[in-house]
Scaffold this active site. Structure first.
Site, PDB file in Angstrom:
ATOM      1  N   SER A 287       5.422   6.579   1.199  1.00 52.39           N
ATOM      2  CA  SER A 287       5.155   7.527   0.116  1.00 52.39           C
ATOM      3  C   SER A 287       5.376   8.952   0.583  1.00 52.39           C
ATOM      4  O   SER A 287       5.139   9.275   1.755  1.00 52.39           O
ATOM      5  CB  SER A 287       3.691   7.353  -0.314  1.00 52.39           C
TER       6      SER A 287
ATOM      7  N   TYR B 153      -5.758   6.627   1.505  1.00 52.37           N
ATOM      8  CA  TYR B 153      -4.556   5.901   1.086  1.00 52.37           C
ATOM      9  C   TYR B 153      -3.329   6.461   1.808  1.00 52.37           C
ATOM     10  O   TYR B 153      -2.523   5.735   2.377  1.00 52.37           O
ATOM     11  CB  TYR B 153      -4.385   6.010  -0.445  1.00 52.37           C
TER      12      TYR B 153
ATOM     13  N   LYS C 284      -0.510   4.890   4.861  1.00 51.64           N
ATOM     14  CA  LYS C 284       0.964   4.940   4.866  1.00 51.64           C
ATOM     15  C   LYS C 284       1.447   5.595   6.161  1.00 51.64           C
ATOM     16  O   LYS C 284       2.384   5.135   6.809  1.00 51.64           O
ATOM     17  CB  LYS C 284       1.485   5.725   3.650  1.00 51.64           C
TER      18      LYS C 284
END
Ligand code: UFG
Length: 338
Positions: A124, A149, A153
């Site tokens: 992302s 989150y 990644k």
């Protein structure tokens, strides 16, 4: 040989399955259906005329994953499976770290045990964190993430870089998505947020069909042309085709490479809202609300590396994204009424 899509029944995974099948590749989907449902597999078949093999498993379960690797000849893995809600990750960081890191590590270990050495990771633009250099290039210095989150990644990218450095046979591609929106033009696949949508486009489509009364525009005092936040929205079908290009690339390259998957163009919240109104012939009531914690004023991708090395560029417009997102919302409504 087949390509294993973990999380392949989800929003981006299902669109990627369609594009891979249409390009003639074999697809195997592993998904626990925690954020999707089995009808997605039927819909992939309706669109493509081909049915992917499907395993309802949690890919963090090594024994379950073993059944997939034993039964199928897996040439490469595209790893979509993972928790993805930014706000929820702030409330439940341990669940996010446990789930996202565990599933990535388990998949990598199973691959190693079965001699599978090609891995494409659903990363992302969030890994760029609070950097102020726009547009983001793959070389842009990463300044840490703003939520758990994003850190998952970031950490998985690091794990993959280390794994590729240690194993000369391993080929890894990190795909850094910008803001995926829209839906399949057939109206058969799209995003199905559970509860109140966090993201802009699903919220707009729910306002459009009357589920929500109005959109809250989070801040109109950013240093952007109209004061509202600017993002690089990319049609999910373009994004899915980026994975096909990444698979072709990984057949020829070893090591670990990152690619931005964005359009290179930024649109503000109000530009998106007004485009949606224009192409779908309706009004979206909205109110200006305070800024949302953790939001950045503006960012978009430099998509040149993907164009040069993957031979891929996004080609759909914001109009296409708005039209397809609305068609999908209408389909969801119709399904619920029957
Ligand atoms: N916005 C609103 N109202 C809403 C929802 C969003 O005004 O109800 C605004 C936001 O403030 C922002 C823009 O719309 O300016 C886009 O917000 P989204 O929530 O749709 O997307 P984000 O850019 O915040 O985050 C997305 C993904 C993350 C990912 C990040 C990476 O949701 O998973 O992009 O670039 F990490």
């Amino acid at each position: 040989m087949a390509i294993l899509l973990t999380g392949g029944a989800g929003f981006i995974g299902s669109h990627t399955a369609v594009e891979l099948l249409c390009a003639g590749y074999e697809v195997v989907i592993a998904d626990d259906l925690s954020n999707s449902d089995a009808s997605v597999i039927d819909r992939i078949e309706t669109i493509t005329g081909r049915r992917p093999a499907f395993y309802r498993i949690n890919v963090a379960d090594r024994a379950a994953l073993e059944t997939v690797f034993s039964a199928e000849a897996i040439d490469a893995v595209i790893h979509f499976a993972g928790f993805k809600a930014v706000g929820e990750s702030v409330e439940k960081p341990l669940a996010y770290y446990r789930n996202n890191l565990d599933s990535a590590l388990t998949v990598l270990e199973a691959m190693q045990a079965h001699g599978c050495a090609r891995f494409i990771f659903s990363s992302s633009a969030t890994v760029y964190g609070l950097t102020e250099q726009i547009p983001y290039t793959e070389q842009t210095e990463r300044r840490g993430c703003t939520n758990p989150y994003g850190w998952t990644k970031y950490m998985i990218e690091q794990i993959l870089q280390d794994a590729a450095a240690a194993d000369g046979d391993l080929a890894v591609v990190l795909l850094r998505y910008f803001n995926p929106v829209g839906a399949h033009p057939s109206g058969l696949l799209g995003e199905k947020p559970s509860g109140v949508p966090n993201n802009l486009m699903p919220y707009v489509t729910q306002v459009a069909c009357g589920i929500r009364t109005h959109l809250s525009v989070f801040g109109n005092d950013y240093p952007t042309p109209d004061g509202t936040g600017v993002r690089d929205y990319i049609h999910v079908q373009d994004l899915a085709q980026g994975h096909v290009a990444a698979y072709r690339y990984i057949l020829e390259h070893k090591g670990c490479e990152a690619f931005n998957l964005g359009t290179g163009k930024g649109y503000s919240v109000l530009e998106l809202v007004h485009t949606f109104e224009r192409v779908n012939g309706m009004k979206i009531p909205y109110q200006i609300a305070p800024r949302r914690a953790g939001d950045i004023a503006m960012y978009y991708a430099a998509p040149d590396k993907a164009a040069a090395e993957l031979g891929w560029r996004a080609c759909k417009t914001l109009e296409d994204m708005c039209r397809d997102a609305w068609r999908w919302q209408c389909r969801l409504q119709a399904d619920e009424e029957t």
